[in-house]
Write an enzyme that holds these catalytic residues in place. Structure first.
Site, PDB file in Angstrom:
ATOM      1  N   ASP A  37      53.508 -10.725   7.095  1.00  0.00           N
ATOM      2  CA  ASP A  37      52.728 -10.622   8.331  1.00  0.00           C
ATOM      3  C   ASP A  37      53.690 -10.330   9.487  1.00  0.00           C
ATOM      4  OD1 ASP A  37      50.772 -10.772  10.224  1.00  0.00           O
ATOM      5  OD2 ASP A  37      50.555 -12.952  10.168  1.00  0.00           O
ATOM      6  N   ASP A  71      49.099  -4.746   9.751  1.00  0.00           N
ATOM      7  CA  ASP A  71      50.387  -5.463   9.785  1.00  0.00           C
ATOM      8  C   ASP A  71      50.482  -6.608   8.789  1.00  0.00           C
ATOM      9  OD1 ASP A  71      48.710  -7.362  11.029  1.00  0.00           O
ATOM     10  OD2 ASP A  71      50.431  -8.181  12.089  1.00  0.00           O
ATOM     11  N   GLU A  72      49.576  -6.664   7.854  1.00  0.00           N
ATOM     12  CA  GLU A  72      49.531  -7.839   6.984  1.00  0.00           C
ATOM     13  C   GLU A  72      49.153  -7.420   5.568  1.00  0.00           C
ATOM     14  OE1 GLU A  72      46.907 -11.879   7.133  1.00  0.00           O
ATOM     15  OE2 GLU A  72      46.880 -10.611   8.880  1.00  0.00           O
TER      16      GLU A  72
HETATM   17  P1  TTP Z   1      47.518 -10.650  14.071  1.00  0.00           P
HETATM   18  O1  TTP Z   1      48.261 -10.511  12.767  1.00  0.00           O
HETATM   19  O2  TTP Z   1      46.335 -11.565  14.104  1.00  0.00           O
HETATM   20  O3  TTP Z   1      48.504 -11.176  15.174  1.00  0.00           O
HETATM   21  P2  TTP Z   1      49.907 -10.647  15.644  1.00  0.00           P
HETATM   22  O4  TTP Z   1      50.615  -9.829  14.602  1.00  0.00           O
HETATM   23  O5  TTP Z   1      49.729  -9.956  16.955  1.00  0.00           O
HETATM   24  O6  TTP Z   1      50.705 -11.993  15.925  1.00  0.00           O
HETATM   25  P3  TTP Z   1      51.227 -13.108  14.903  1.00  0.00           P
HETATM   26  O7  TTP Z   1      52.699 -13.119  15.080  1.00  0.00           O
HETATM   27  O8  TTP Z   1      50.590 -14.378  15.363  1.00  0.00           O
HETATM   28  O9  TTP Z   1      50.796 -12.717  13.504  1.00  0.00           O
HETATM   29  O10 TTP Z   1      47.035  -9.246  14.560  1.00  0.00           O
HETATM   30  C1  TTP Z   1      47.724  -8.053  14.225  1.00  0.00           C
HETATM   31  C2  TTP Z   1      47.438  -7.010  15.280  1.00  0.00           C
HETATM   32  O11 TTP Z   1      46.039  -6.737  15.328  1.00  0.00           O
HETATM   33  C3  TTP Z   1      47.820  -7.480  16.659  1.00  0.00           C
HETATM   34  O12 TTP Z   1      49.180  -7.216  16.961  1.00  0.00           O
HETATM   35  C4  TTP Z   1      46.852  -6.766  17.543  1.00  0.00           C
HETATM   36  C5  TTP Z   1      45.633  -6.524  16.682  1.00  0.00           C
HETATM   37  N1  TTP Z   1      44.531  -7.450  17.045  1.00  0.00           N
HETATM   38  C6  TTP Z   1      43.500  -6.966  17.877  1.00  0.00           C
HETATM   39  O13 TTP Z   1      43.497  -5.801  18.262  1.00  0.00           O
HETATM   40  N2  TTP Z   1      42.512  -7.826  18.226  1.00  0.00           N
HETATM   41  C7  TTP Z   1      42.473  -9.133  17.834  1.00  0.00           C
HETATM   42  O14 TTP Z   1      41.551  -9.883  18.201  1.00  0.00           O
HETATM   43  C8  TTP Z   1      43.542  -9.610  16.977  1.00  0.00           C
HETATM   44  C9  TTP Z   1      43.556 -11.052  16.517  1.00  0.00           C
HETATM   45  C10 TTP Z   1      44.537  -8.726  16.622  1.00  0.00           C
END
Ligand code: TTP
Length: 372
Positions: free
Chosen positions: A11, A106-107
């Site tokens: 992630d 991203d995951e």
């Molecule tokens: P996430 O993996 O939920 O979060 P993140 O990578 O930004 O942070 P973390 O380090 O906590 O994992 O989301 C991945 C991407 O998806 C994030 O960078 C932006 C996008 N996203 C949105 O556009 N809207 C949303 O509500 C969420 C939760 C994420």
């Protein structure tokens, strides 16, 4: 021991914000968010860890975020860049396994049970993946390593950001015993408070309930809880996730005042939806059309109907129905389609039996979150 799987959950850390900082190193150390403008009712898609210290988080109104942190730098999202980074990351995953289940840009879960690199040491494989992504893509990633998806996902969060954590088969009992039940996927506020009412806060306490008791309290989810609180999760890493729907939505800078105003927005939304659909229609058939309306007070309603194509008149009718349920100004209109995979011969097998209360798909709305 044979039969124990090696699953890695990767992630990226604050994905969009990391890419923006990579491309503008002057932002390092400053509070940075990616999202819409506070002046145009934008929302935050994500923010870096510096910004999180101010209480800012995804889906928060950008105006609120700015109030919490006046020096917050808000950058307009550039999806093309994020998609590019995502495919570079997936190319790195492929060096180790073909069994990859992407959950979002991203995951992903990786099953490296049969990977021979680093003598099959999953901890070294995860380190190498993280190192390669950092040097080749320029952002940091956190990873969880465990015998199943449930634990690997929890583990990737354990040392975030830029860390990794492994749960060996022999550590599972000790690890889950202390795990708050709220960490179990599917246990939201309601289930957590029902469990709290039974005096249960940790998986160790949950594991004292019999399968029969859990089913009595939580229906079919009780069976899943019975397994998860013991750290059991036999779900395979699925190479290709089956999409359930596709949708586009738009939050308007100014509330729409009436039905006609809402209906006038359909052509643009439909163009975008058709474009997105054209990219996947060789794999999926349409089984229903739906509309989502969010009123100015954030009350949301969805209306749907069985359908095998994207028909603008049907969307107009659904918009009318949805609007009449609230009859007040509207801040967001979304349209979408329920999907069914095509059969092996490429034909559409479904007529589209639709449950009347199918909620608007959250995963989709995250992916297509429109930012102004
Ligand atoms: P996430 O993996 O939920 O979060 P993140 O990578 O930004 O942070 P973390 O380090 O906590 O994992 O989301 C991945 C991407 O998806 C994030 O960078 C932006 C996008 N996203 C949105 O556009 N809207 C949303 O509500 C969420 C939760 C994420």
């Amino acid at each position: 021991m044979a039969g124990i799987r090696k699953i890695i959950h990767c992630d990226c850390d604050c994905f969009y914000a990391s890419i923006e900082t990579r491309d503008n190193p002057g932002l390092a150390g400053l509070p940075v968010a990616v999202g819409g403008s506070p002046r145009r009712r934008g929302v935050i898609a994500t923010c870096n860890y510096e910004a999180r210290r101010f209480g800012i988080h995804s889906a928060m109104a950008s105006a609120t975020a700015r109030r919490l942190c006046p020096e917050l730098i808000i950058i307009k999202p550039q999806m093309e860049k994020y998609r590019e980074a995502s495919s570079a990351i997936h190319e790195i995953f492929h060096r180790f396994t073909t069994i990859i289940e992407p959950l979002s840009l991203d995951e992903a879960f990786l099953d490296v049970s049969d990977c021979k690199v680093f003598d099959g040491d999953a901890v070294l494989i995860a380190s190498n993946i993280r190192h390669s992504i950092e040097t080749e893509v320029g952002i940091t990633v956190s990873a969880g390593i465990a015998p199943n998806k449930f634990l690997a996902k929890i583990a990737s969060d354990w040392q975030k950001p830029n860390g990794q954590f492994a749960i060996a088969d022999t550590d599972i009992d000790n690890f889950v015993k202390q795990l708050p039940v709220s960490r179990i996927f599917g246990v939201g506020k309601v289930t957590a408070s029902r469990l709290a009412a039974l005096g249960i806060e940790h998986c160790g306490q949950l594991a004292k309930l019999s399968a029969i008791d859990l089913t009595k309290h939580f229906g079919s989810f009780g069976e899943r809880l019975y397994d998860l609180c013991r750290g059991i999760d036999n779900r395979p890493v699925q190479v290709r996730r089956i999409r359930k729907s596709i949708s586009v939505e738009h939050t308007f800078a100014q509330d729409l005042q009436g039905i006609e105003d809402c209906k006038n927005r359909i052509p643009n939304l439909l163009d975008e939806l058709r474009l997105r659909m054209s990219k996947i229609e060789s794999d999926y058939c349409i089984s229903r059309q739906f509309v989502k309306i969010k009123f100015h007070d954030f009350v949301t309603t969805t209306v749907e109907t069985v359908s095998q194509n994207l028909n603008s008149e049907v969307f107009a009718r659904l918009v009318e129905q949805g609007f009449r349920r609230g009859n007040r100004p509207v801040r967001l209109v979304g349209i979408g389609a329920g999907l069914e995979p095509r059969t092996a011969t490429g034909s559409c097998s479904v007529a589209g039996e639709v449950a009347s209360k199918t909620p608007f798909p959250q995963e989709e709305s995250q992916i297509i979150l429109k930012l102004e």
